[in-house]
Write a protein that holds these residues in place. Structure first.
Motif, PDB file in Angstrom:
ATOM      1  N   ARG A 123       0.856  -1.152  -0.059  1.00 28.42           N
ATOM      2  CA  ARG A 123      -0.200  -0.041  -0.108  1.00 28.42           C
ATOM      3  C   ARG A 123       0.907   1.232   0.074  1.00 28.42           C
ATOM      4  O   ARG A 123       1.923   1.153   0.635  1.00 28.42           O
ATOM      5  N   GLN A 135      -0.951   4.746  -9.920  1.00 28.82           N
ATOM      6  CA  GLN A 135      -1.649   3.575 -10.134  1.00 28.82           C
ATOM      7  C   GLN A 135      -1.745   3.039 -11.337  1.00 28.82           C
ATOM      8  O   GLN A 135      -1.564   1.522 -11.978  1.00 28.82           O
ATOM      9  N   GLU A 142      -0.826  -0.525  -4.546  1.00 30.72           N
ATOM     10  CA  GLU A 142      -2.065  -0.445  -3.915  1.00 30.72           C
ATOM     11  C   GLU A 142      -2.354   1.335  -3.565  1.00 30.72           C
ATOM     12  O   GLU A 142      -1.567   1.679  -2.184  1.00 30.72           O
TER      13      GLU A 142
END
Length: 332
Positions: A123, A135, A142
């Motif tokens: 993350r 992304q 993530e």
């Protein structure tokens, strides 16, 4: 007091100066108050670097010539988005990050960590303007678009510039306890401290301009008059499409739903009104929330704070100046 920490900042041409000096001042101030940090500044080449404001920063050497630090910090810079990331910078981070206790990126420094493989399967966050790009470029990351900073097993990433100070305070607290971190925050006149999960406050929706005329018309209306009835069916009727088709347009072009978009516009409008000094009930009505409780739920869910807290902490500069003047008058 815990053991001393060696924190190395890896620098490159075009970096944002505050991405380095903001966190560095946190650790330097901690040293003045009894902390135990050694700060070093290196570059991939060992040569000085020029920041985005044109100031040259000296370095003490390269990653290879510097003892392995406890913490590696990678600053951000607009050049990491507009130009290819220098290969020697990526190589230097790739070589070093597996050997340090923790690795940190400030703002777009996350792109360097991603390119070096440090964010694979983790993350992470970055400046709100570039979360979608991160992304797309690194689908195995993530991306937490709203968070101020994110920790994932010793890898820390933060949002834009000032969030680097929040993250540095969190690292200081992790290392040497909350008392020292609070003292540093007070001395630097910053809040102790915005939690990492708190939303990146300023993420204007106009950064995404829809391609479809019907959707552009809808979002323009929502932005111009957030207090109107903006249910999906009402919006769809206004532009002559079905509610299902409008929802598809929102999903395809804005990656959200009509309801979430309306809520975000109202939230942004509410923040603007609170910044101007409007009270909470007046703001809830003008922004289209319908009730103070509805606005409160939105603030807590999306920003991790209450409207009243936002109003007191993030008021305009003029409001803060007036408040400070009032305090001084009462002391005289």
């Amino acid at each position: 007091m815990k053991q001393g920490r060696n924190i190395a900042f890896i620098l490159f041409d075009g970096l944002k100066m505050l991405d380095v000096t903001g966190p560095a001042e946190v650790f330097a101030e901690a040293n003045r108050l009894g902390g135990d940090y050694t700060l070093s500044y290196v570059s991939a080449s060992g040569r000085p670097v020029t920041t985005s404001v044109g100031i040259e920063l000296a370095v003490s050497g390269t990653v290879q010539t510097t003892p392995t630090p406890d913490t590696l910090v990678v600053a951000g810079g607009d050049c990491l988005i507009t130009d290819p990331i220098p290969a020697d910078l990526v190589d230097a981070v790739r070589d070093l990050y597996p050997r340090v206790r923790r690795v940190v990126s400030i703002c777009t420094g996350s792109f360097v960590l991603a390119a070096a493989g440090a964010l694979t399967g983790r993350r992470a966050t970055t400046h709100w303007r570039h979360t979608r790009l991160l992304q797309r470029a690194y689908p195995d990351v993530e991306v937490r678009a709203d968070d101020l900073f994110v920790e994932d097993d010793g890898v820390f990433t933060s949002a834009g510039v000032s969030a680097g100070i929040d993250l540095a305070l969190a690292l200081l607290e992790q290392d040497q306890g909350p008392d020292l971190a609070r003292a540093v925050a007070r001395n630097l006149v910053v809040f102790m401290q915005r939690p990492g999960g708190q939303s990146q406050f300023s993420a204007p929706l106009d950064a995404q301009r829809p391609r479809t005329p019907a959707l552009r018309s809808v979002v323009d209306l929502i932005s111009a008059q957030p207090a109107l009835d903006h249910s999906a069916s009402t919006l769809a009727n206004r532009v002559g499409v079905s509610a299902r088709h409008l929802s598809r347009l929102f999903a395809t072009e804005l990656d959200t739903t009509p309801a979430k978009y309306v809520e975000q516009v109202r939230l942004d409008h509410a923040k603007t009104l609170l910044d101007r000094g409007c009270n909470v009930s007046e703001t809830a009505r003008s922004a289209g929330f319908g009730s103070v409780e509805s606005m409160r739920r939105s603030f807590v869910a999306r920003m991790g704070t209450l409207p009243s807290h936002y109003r007191s902490r993030y008021a305009t500069t003029q409001t803060n100046v007036q408040r400070a003047a009032t305090v001084l008058e009462t002391r005289e």
